[in-house]
Write a protein that holds these residues in place. Structure first.
Motif, mmCIF file in Angstrom:
data_model
loop_
_atom_site.group_PDB
_atom_site.id
_atom_site.type_symbol
_atom_site.label_atom_id
_atom_site.label_comp_id
_atom_site.label_asym_id
_atom_site.label_seq_id
_atom_site.Cartn_x
_atom_site.Cartn_y
_atom_site.Cartn_z
ATOM 1 N N PRO A 62 0.817 -1.194 0.000
ATOM 2 C CA PRO A 62 0.000 0.000 0.000
ATOM 3 C C PRO A 62 0.865 1.265 0.000
ATOM 4 O O PRO A 62 1.975 1.275 0.505
ATOM 5 N N THR A 63 0.328 2.306 -0.600
ATOM 6 C CA THR A 63 1.044 3.569 -0.630
ATOM 7 C C THR A 63 1.042 4.191 0.760
ATOM 8 O O THR A 63 0.018 4.285 1.414
ATOM 9 N N SER A 64 2.205 4.593 1.210
ATOM 10 C CA SER A 64 2.327 5.273 2.495
ATOM 11 C C SER A 64 3.575 6.144 2.436
ATOM 12 O O SER A 64 4.415 6.004 1.562
ATOM 13 N N PHE A 65 3.685 7.039 3.385
ATOM 14 C CA PHE A 65 4.878 7.870 3.464
ATOM 15 C C PHE A 65 6.003 7.051 4.051
ATOM 16 O O PHE A 65 5.819 6.298 5.003
ATOM 17 N N ASP A 74 7.242 -2.491 -15.329
ATOM 18 C CA ASP A 74 8.186 -1.890 -16.265
ATOM 19 C C ASP A 74 9.568 -2.519 -16.207
ATOM 20 O O ASP A 74 10.461 -2.116 -16.929
ATOM 21 N N PHE A 75 9.751 -3.476 -15.344
ATOM 22 C CA PHE A 75 11.063 -4.072 -15.155
ATOM 23 C C PHE A 75 10.914 -5.571 -15.280
ATOM 24 O O PHE A 75 10.135 -6.188 -14.570
ATOM 25 N N GLU A 76 11.661 -6.147 -16.206
ATOM 26 C CA GLU A 76 11.582 -7.594 -16.400
ATOM 27 C C GLU A 76 12.946 -8.212 -16.189
ATOM 28 O O GLU A 76 13.953 -7.717 -16.678
ATOM 29 N N MET A 101 13.160 1.821 -8.280
ATOM 30 C CA MET A 101 13.175 0.494 -8.910
ATOM 31 C C MET A 101 11.982 -0.336 -8.460
ATOM 32 O O MET A 101 11.364 -1.040 -9.263
ATOM 33 N N ALA A 102 11.627 -0.264 -7.183
ATOM 34 C CA ALA A 102 10.465 -1.001 -6.684
ATOM 35 C C ALA A 102 9.198 -0.522 -7.379
ATOM 36 O O ALA A 102 8.324 -1.330 -7.707
ATOM 37 N N GLY A 103 9.105 0.769 -7.615
ATOM 38 C CA GLY A 103 7.959 1.311 -8.356
ATOM 39 C C GLY A 103 7.899 0.766 -9.768
ATOM 40 O O GLY A 103 6.829 0.407 -10.258
ATOM 41 N N ARG A 104 9.051 0.683 -10.433
ATOM 42 C CA ARG A 104 9.093 0.126 -11.789
ATOM 43 C C ARG A 104 8.671 -1.343 -11.791
ATOM 44 O O ARG A 104 7.931 -1.787 -12.666
ATOM 45 N N VAL A 105 9.127 -2.089 -10.805
ATOM 46 C CA VAL A 105 8.770 -3.511 -10.715
ATOM 47 C C VAL A 105 7.269 -3.659 -10.503
ATOM 48 O O VAL A 105 6.610 -4.469 -11.154
ATOM 49 N N SER A 106 6.714 -2.870 -9.594
ATOM 50 C CA SER A 106 5.284 -3.001 -9.290
ATOM 51 C C SER A 106 4.406 -2.575 -10.456
ATOM 52 O O SER A 106 3.278 -3.040 -10.584
#
Length: 78
Positions: A2-5, A66-68, A58-63
């Motif tokens: 989940p999105t959080s600060f 966008d990252f394979e 990078m975690a954002g790209r994976v989720s």
């Protein structure tokens, strides 16, 4: 996840951690050796911030898909 600060905190033992702002649970821990701290001339916290920033990106790209990863099995990390 989940999105959080997120916040970066230097703990009393010198570890630098990434955690959710509303939670004491640690997501990632960085520990710099005394030699590394000396080499970085006391700027290890700035280096940790940059490392966490890149990791979160990078975690954002994976989720987002966008990252394979093309290879299977063990990987050599440099």
């Amino acid at each position: 996840m989940p999105t959080s600060f997120l916040e970066i905190v230097e703990l009393p033992d010198g570890s630098i951690v990434l955690r959710r702002a509303e939670d004491e649970g640690v997501l990632v821990t960085l520990d710099f050796s005394d030699d590394a701290k000396a080499f970085l001339q006391g700027q290890h916290v700035e280096i940790a911030k940059a490392m966490f920033n890149t990791g979160v990106q990078m975690a954002g790209r994976v989720s987002e898909g966008d990252f394979e990863r093309e290879e299977e099995g063990p990987r050599v990390l440099h």
